[in-house]
Design a protein around this motif. Structure first.
Motif, PDB file in Angstrom:
ATOM      1  N   ASN A 117       0.818  -1.211   0.000  1.00 20.34           N
ATOM      2  CA  ASN A 117       0.000   0.000   0.000  1.00 20.34           C
ATOM      3  C   ASN A 117       0.852   1.262   0.000  1.00 20.34           C
ATOM      4  N   ARG A 118       1.873   1.279   0.814  1.00 24.64           N
ATOM      5  CA  ARG A 118       2.708   2.487   0.885  1.00 24.64           C
ATOM      6  C   ARG A 118       3.467   2.714  -0.415  1.00 24.64           C
ATOM      7  N   GLU A 119       3.926   1.644  -1.042  1.00 31.49           N
ATOM      8  CA  GLU A 119       4.637   1.787  -2.308  1.00 31.49           C
ATOM      9  C   GLU A 119       3.686   2.261  -3.403  1.00 31.49           C
ATOM     10  N   ALA A 120       2.489   1.711  -3.450  1.00 30.48           N
ATOM     11  CA  ALA A 120       1.519   2.129  -4.461  1.00 30.48           C
ATOM     12  C   ALA A 120       1.196   3.611  -4.338  1.00 30.48           C
ATOM     13  N   LEU A 121       1.060   4.092  -3.129  1.00 30.35           N
ATOM     14  CA  LEU A 121       0.792   5.510  -2.897  1.00 30.35           C
ATOM     15  C   LEU A 121       1.968   6.365  -3.343  1.00 30.35           C
ATOM     16  N   LYS A 122       3.168   5.912  -3.040  1.00 28.94           N
ATOM     17  CA  LYS A 122       4.368   6.655  -3.427  1.00 28.94           C
ATOM     18  C   LYS A 122       4.481   6.758  -4.945  1.00 28.94           C
ATOM     19  N   GLU A 132      -6.999   0.654   7.950  1.00 25.06           N
ATOM     20  CA  GLU A 132      -5.601   0.509   7.545  1.00 25.06           C
ATOM     21  C   GLU A 132      -5.323   1.236   6.241  1.00 25.06           C
ATOM     22  N   GLN A 133      -6.064   0.864   5.208  1.00 28.00           N
ATOM     23  CA  GLN A 133      -5.765   1.402   3.880  1.00 28.00           C
ATOM     24  C   GLN A 133      -6.013   2.910   3.798  1.00 28.00           C
ATOM     25  N   GLU A 155      -2.058   9.468   5.419  1.00 22.52           N
ATOM     26  CA  GLU A 155      -0.677   9.808   5.802  1.00 22.52           C
ATOM     27  C   GLU A 155       0.143  10.220   4.586  1.00 22.52           C
ATOM     28  N   ALA A 156      -0.133   9.594   3.447  1.00 28.62           N
ATOM     29  CA  ALA A 156       0.621   9.903   2.225  1.00 28.62           C
ATOM     30  C   ALA A 156       0.225  11.242   1.632  1.00 28.62           C
ATOM     31  N   GLY A 157      -0.945  11.753   2.036  1.00 24.78           N
ATOM     32  CA  GLY A 157      -1.369  13.062   1.553  1.00 24.78           C
ATOM     33  C   GLY A 157      -2.181  13.032   0.273  1.00 24.78           C
ATOM     34  N   ALA A 199     -14.160  10.169   8.444  1.00 22.95           N
ATOM     35  CA  ALA A 199     -13.487  10.304   9.735  1.00 22.95           C
ATOM     36  C   ALA A 199     -12.056  10.789   9.565  1.00 22.95           C
ATOM     37  N   HIS A 200     -11.465  10.507   8.416  1.00 20.73           N
ATOM     38  CA  HIS A 200     -10.111  10.975   8.119  1.00 20.73           C
ATOM     39  C   HIS A 200     -10.107  12.343   7.446  1.00 20.73           C
ATOM     40  N   GLY A 201     -11.292  12.926   7.288  1.00 21.09           N
ATOM     41  CA  GLY A 201     -11.383  14.270   6.747  1.00 21.09           C
ATOM     42  C   GLY A 201     -11.100  14.387   5.266  1.00 21.09           C
ATOM     43  N   LEU A 202     -11.327  13.316   4.518  1.00 21.55           N
ATOM     44  CA  LEU A 202     -11.017  13.313   3.089  1.00 21.55           C
ATOM     45  C   LEU A 202     -12.289  13.302   2.247  1.00 21.55           C
ATOM     46  N   PRO A 203     -12.257  13.944   1.079  1.00 26.26           N
ATOM     47  CA  PRO A 203     -13.382  13.822   0.150  1.00 26.26           C
ATOM     48  C   PRO A 203     -13.533  12.373  -0.291  1.00 26.26           C
ATOM     49  N   ALA A 204     -14.769  11.997  -0.630  1.00 29.23           N
ATOM     50  CA  ALA A 204     -15.065  10.606  -0.977  1.00 29.23           C
ATOM     51  C   ALA A 204     -15.812  10.514  -2.298  1.00 29.23           C
ATOM     52  N   VAL A 205     -15.278   9.699  -3.208  1.00 27.29           N
ATOM     53  CA  VAL A 205     -15.981   9.304  -4.428  1.00 27.29           C
ATOM     54  C   VAL A 205     -16.373   7.847  -4.233  1.00 27.29           C
TER      55      VAL A 205
END
Length: 352
Positions: A90-95, A135-136, A142-144, A168-174
């Protein structure tokens, strides 16, 4: 170029958003994902292949780089015996997604999907699923990332859980739902009603993805446009589904007798693939309906994305290489040395 400083909402309210999904099928075709498990191990095994496809989609006109974490959740990783790779994947995919977004000035979206673990009658399964989303989505936050896509959802309860965690994480949702043969989710909620509930629960965009091709998703999108006031998403598979075969899982190929199991889905769908012009027409239909979030799902490739972008009046970088048949050796007219040569070439090509 730097990553986009404009928000998802800014783009939706202005020129609209085109989002390329379809990574799973395209990378399977290229030999980097195993059909069946469909786990995105390619993120760790061949990150250059993932970034290459990110770049191709952006070059073709995608406004979004979607982190390739579809089926990269704990349940899938457990089933293939690679749960220990969950967080690194997951972290690598985000990066990888963020790096390409910075090259092209795109938005970055985190991605969660159906877990195939949810049970409406099993509270423990529901707790498990919430933990997977925590988790995801937590790693994506965290990755922004700019927003989260929750896609290919079959249960209303599971989808609502994903939305709760995203907000809950304060992010927009599609949030996009899957409409199977019966456009009712597997816990009994019709997709149109589910979309209405998700809008009320805070989804920024609701809609449909996967399962249905352009021809069989459009009528549901039209219904949805009348049911909700928020922005609507439409991301079909790029296959020629029809009234008798409304989903790509239901397609049949009587002309081929060598398909394992006699079922084209998922590895013998080639004869049903939509061409670029069909996706361009779909994009225009969506625009006329007032939709401002579209894209492609399974089967989608960069040429489909380019056609959609051009149908919305854009000039993606890939548009430099748009077809110009006037220059074709057999069918073209520009620069021919003589009309006799042109006619002879056409005759050889079978036009005359």
């Amino acid at each position: 170029m730097t990553r986009s400083t404009r928000s998802l909402q800014d783009r939706l309210d202005a020129e609209g958003v085109i989002c390329a999904e379809g990574y799973l099928f395209e990378l399977e075709r290229r030999g980097y994902v195993q059909a069946g498990p469909f786990v995105p191990e390619v993120v760790l095994d061949h990150p250059e292949a993932v970034q290459g496809l990110h770049r191709e989609f952006a070059h073709a006109g995608s406004d979004v780089i979607l982190a390739f974490t579809y089926y990269g959740h704990r349940e899938k990783m457990r089933l293939v015996g690679k749960e220990h790779l969950l967080e690194p994947l997951n972290r690598e995919a985000l990066k990888l997604a963020i790096e390409v977004a910075e090259e092209f000035g795109c938005l970055v979206a985190g991605n969660v999907c159906n877990t195939n673990h949810w049970s409406p009658d099993d509270p423990q399964s529901q707790r498990d699923v919430r933990a997977m989303y925590e988790e995801q989505i937590g790693w994506a936050a965290e990755a922004g990332v700019d927003y989260i896509v929750s896609e290919t959802n079959d249960y209303y309860g599971e989808t609502a859980t994903a939305l709760e965690v995203i907000k809950a994480h304060g992010l927009p949702a599609v949030v996009t739902l899957s409409a199977h043969r019966d456009p009712t989710l597997w816990d009994g909620v019709p997709v149109i009603e589910a979309a209405k509930r998700l809008e009320q629960a805070g989804a920024d965009v609701v809609g449909l993805n996967c399962m249905r091709g352009p021809a069989t998703i459009l009528s549901l999108v039209q219904e949805l446009r009348q049911a909700v006031s928020c922005h609507i998403a439409a991301l079909p598979v790029t296959y020629r589904t029809d009234a008798e075969h409304p989903t790509f899982q239901s397609l049949e190929d009587a002309a081929c007798g060598c398909i394992p199991g006699d079922r084209p889905f998922p590895t013998a769908l080639d004869p049903f693939t939509c061409n670029r012009y069909e996706l361009g027409a779909f994009a225009r239909d969506c625009w006329d309906l007032g939709l401002r979030y579209i894209g492609v799902c399974c089967g989608g490739a960069p040429h489909h994305v380019r056609a959609m972008a051009e149908a919305w009046g854009r000039q993606p970088a890939a548009g430099r290489y748009a077809p110009d048949m006037s220059r074709h050796a057999f069918f073209g007219t520009a620069g021919s040395s003589s009309s006799d040569t042109t006619e002879r070439n056409r005759a050889h090509a079978g036009e005359l």
